[in-house]
Design an enzyme around this catalytic site. Structure first.
Site, short mmCIF file in Angstrom:
data_model
loop_
_atom_site.label_atom_id
_atom_site.label_comp_id
_atom_site.label_asym_id
_atom_site.label_seq_id
_atom_site.Cartn_x
_atom_site.Cartn_y
_atom_site.Cartn_z
N HIS A 85 0.80 -1.23 0.00
CA HIS A 85 0.00 0.00 0.00
C HIS A 85 0.83 1.28 0.00
O HIS A 85 0.30 2.34 -0.30
CB HIS A 85 -0.94 -0.01 1.22
CG HIS A 85 -1.91 1.11 1.24
ND1 HIS A 85 -2.93 1.22 0.32
CD2 HIS A 85 -2.02 2.18 2.06
CE1 HIS A 85 -3.63 2.31 0.58
NE2 HIS A 85 -3.10 2.91 1.62
N VAL A 86 2.10 1.20 0.32
CA VAL A 86 2.91 2.42 0.47
C VAL A 86 4.12 2.36 -0.46
O VAL A 86 5.26 2.23 -0.01
CB VAL A 86 3.34 2.58 1.96
CG1 VAL A 86 3.88 3.97 2.20
CG2 VAL A 86 2.18 2.29 2.91
#
Length: 135
Positions: A85-86
């Site tokens: 997600h990052v």
């Protein structure tokens, strides 16, 4: 190592006095995303957009990256393999390369000249997402 750094930073952040506000903002933005007609909102975007998404994102699966691509006129998509997600923390070199390529493609010659004369273009990018740092 970057994901571990992110986790450690979040643990430290939870001790800060503004953490409650951070959680509130996260909660409100999540609710807004759930309640808004995403397709309608995306179609209103009328500026150049690059979508950089982690292929292994478990919070918002990469399936949705295609929906964003379809919904934002003229957008482009870069899926980063072996990334969650990052992406700016997990794969900063690849993320920054895509971001630099995108900015290079959308900035005018005058804007590029301005940044290069000021020796700020590269600094601008690295300040946005430093390797292993949160923004």
């Amino acid at each position: 190592p970057n994901a571990q750094t992110f986790i450690e930073e979040q643990k430290e952040m939870s001790k800060e006095e503004h953490y409650h506000g951070y959680c509130y903002a996260l909660n409100q933005s999540t609710k807004a995303m759930m309640n808004a007609g995403l397709k309608d909102l995306l179609s209103e975007i009328q500026v150049p957009v690059i979508i950089i998404w982690g292929k292994n994102d478990r919070l918002i699966p990469s399936f949705y990256s295609e929906k964003f691509l379809e919904g934002i006129p003229g957008s482009s998509l870069k899926l980063i393999q072996n990334c969650g997600h990052v992406p700016q923390l997990e794969k900063p070199e690849e993320f920054n390369r895509y971001l630099e390529e995108f900015l290079d493609s959308v900035l005018t010659i005058d804007e590029k000249t301005f940044f290069s004369k000021q020796n700020k273009f590269k600094n601008f990018i690295t300040k946005i997402f430093k390797k292993g740092k949160t923004c």
